[in-house]
Design a protein around this motif. Sequence first.
Motif, mmCIF file in Angstrom:
data_model
loop_
_atom_site.group_PDB
_atom_site.id
_atom_site.type_symbol
_atom_site.label_atom_id
_atom_site.label_comp_id
_atom_site.label_asym_id
_atom_site.label_seq_id
_atom_site.Cartn_x
_atom_site.Cartn_y
_atom_site.Cartn_z
ATOM 1 N N PHE A 1 13.260 -6.245 -21.053
ATOM 2 C CA PHE A 1 13.984 -5.484 -20.032
ATOM 3 C C PHE A 1 14.720 -6.417 -19.080
ATOM 4 N N LEU A 2 14.054 -7.456 -18.597
ATOM 5 C CA LEU A 2 14.648 -8.351 -17.608
ATOM 6 C C LEU A 2 15.783 -9.196 -18.189
ATOM 7 N N LEU B 1 20.387 -13.508 -10.442
ATOM 8 C CA LEU B 1 20.336 -13.582 -8.985
ATOM 9 C C LEU B 1 18.988 -13.123 -8.441
ATOM 10 N N GLN B 2 18.363 -12.161 -9.092
ATOM 11 C CA GLN B 2 17.203 -11.488 -8.510
ATOM 12 C C GLN B 2 16.000 -12.401 -8.311
ATOM 13 N N TYR B 3 15.800 -13.361 -9.210
ATOM 14 C CA TYR B 3 14.542 -14.109 -9.198
ATOM 15 C C TYR B 3 14.363 -14.918 -7.908
ATOM 16 N N ASP B 4 15.409 -15.625 -7.472
ATOM 17 C CA ASP B 4 15.277 -16.441 -6.258
ATOM 18 C C ASP B 4 15.061 -15.578 -5.023
ATOM 19 N N LEU B 5 15.714 -14.440 -4.965
ATOM 20 C CA LEU B 5 15.513 -13.556 -3.822
ATOM 21 C C LEU B 5 14.078 -13.036 -3.807
ATOM 22 N N ALA B 6 13.562 -12.682 -4.976
ATOM 23 C CA ALA B 6 12.161 -12.252 -5.073
ATOM 24 C C ALA B 6 11.225 -13.369 -4.616
ATOM 25 N N SER B 7 11.514 -14.592 -5.002
ATOM 26 C CA SER B 7 10.677 -15.734 -4.623
ATOM 27 C C SER B 7 10.631 -15.907 -3.116
ATOM 28 N N LEU B 8 11.782 -15.736 -2.475
ATOM 29 C CA LEU B 8 11.873 -15.930 -1.029
ATOM 30 C C LEU B 8 11.186 -14.804 -0.265
ATOM 31 N N ASP C 1 12.739 -5.117 -9.029
ATOM 32 C CA ASP C 1 11.275 -5.005 -8.963
ATOM 33 C C ASP C 1 10.602 -5.712 -10.143
ATOM 34 N N GLY C 2 11.262 -5.704 -11.299
ATOM 35 C CA GLY C 2 10.706 -6.405 -12.450
ATOM 36 C C GLY C 2 10.627 -7.901 -12.223
ATOM 37 N N PHE C 3 11.651 -8.456 -11.581
ATOM 38 C CA PHE C 3 11.620 -9.886 -11.278
ATOM 39 C C PHE C 3 10.615 -10.203 -10.178
ATOM 40 N N VAL C 4 10.458 -9.287 -9.227
ATOM 41 C CA VAL C 4 9.418 -9.479 -8.210
ATOM 42 C C VAL C 4 8.047 -9.532 -8.880
#
Length: 485
Positions: free
Chosen positions: A189-190, A228-235, A276-279
């Motif tokens: 999915f991701l 893009l999503q992964y770094d924002l989730a990390s932060l 949400d999946g990347f979070v």
Amino acid sequence: MTEQTLIEKQLAELFINWCGKAPNIILPIPPSASYRRYFRLANDSHTAIGAYNSDLLENKAFLELSAHFRKKSLPVPEIYGASKDLSIYLQQDLGDLTLFDFIYPYRNRNSAFTPEMKQAYLDTLDALIDLQIKGFKDLDFSVCYPSEAFDKQSMMWDCNYFKYNFLKFLQIDFDQHALEEDFNNLTEFLLQAGNQFFMHRDCQARNIMLFNNRVYFIDYQGGRKGPLQYDLASLLYQARSNLTEDLREELLHYYLGKVSKILPDFDPTLFRHYYDGFVLLRCMQLLGAYGFRGLYERKQHFINSIPLAAANFKEIANRLNQNFSIPSILAVAESITGSKWLPVDKKKAENASLKVMIYSFSYRKGIPKFESEHGGGFVFDCRALQNPGRLEAYKYLNGLDKPVADFLKAQSQAEEWLSYIFELTDRSVEEYLERDFNTLTVAFGCTGGQHRSVFCAEELANHLSYKYGIKFEIIHSEQKNWLKN
């Protein structure tokens, strides 16, 4: 010549080549989540950070990424020089203030999240967007390590890191086949989110420096092509930063608005579809890291992060499961709830009569007399730790000073040593709370009562305060310094 001496000699040579003068001091900096060894080198007019890492491919990635980002005027440290084999390099000293440290009063709930803290996060988001979009352009991703892109294999590495270093270690029951099926479905999915951006990979508040009124990124050696999503989730979902859900949503909204102005074909709704999946994937990666670096390697600050990371994991698993079926992941999230690593009932500890008396003392003058109703307690001999007092740079400092703490964490593996003490004292604290005892005494001794014992007493106090919120009193016998909570 020892390895330590050789590293410092090579760093000093790089320093001289850079500024023309030898360093007056070379001080170790405590390691965090890597096996790299860092040092601060300084003389009267110049300062720099030196690094040693035996993983040469990782070093090459960091150095080449740094050069690329500097050409793009992106906020990363300048590289001053490197050894021929790339095992050692010298970089710009960006000070000691991380974004994580900047929000310390909020993290410890001594203050609200201030406008200044919020602005620091907004500045970080602005800089992150530039790094992700501008940093991607013309970047040779073949230098990235261990892979060029955040692909299926990379995602499955994170899933299995979580499974083997967290679930297995805590003996959480799960259906092996069903969990693997969820992992496979989630990663497939991701992968649909696309990956045409630079991904820092570990974009969390400890890797963001606040220096000269500007945000800088460090520790991007694992960066690669990604979404893009992964770094924002990390932060936003760093466990110990403990941002509220309302604040996360506000920062997410700001980020989406800024990206929309830069990328004409950007779709915020589609971004949220995968977010949400990347979070969730990031939460699993963090728990895997905390399991390995904390529960296995016994580094206390990773152990302290487990309760909040587990809570984030459960929350996001429930949220994602409403739109994307992950029954086995959700089941293990629920199972973790009963783990001993989740938060204790702090209200019970705060309202209890128990008070922990913590002493530091000098063995030259003998073990202090404990003023407790039963006369018992723990006494720990800190002389097994390397003595910073033998070195000129630390002779007139004490265990309350940051350079001494840095030395003990970096040179003496003090965190691991203390983790066993914390485990013993935790058991007594919990038993004493159940039995309504009034006093527990813990004493740390070293040769002079100046460095090691003082540091260890402070670390225990910080641990008890964070985990239990319990009343304590510190008595530094040789420092004439009384601190009360």
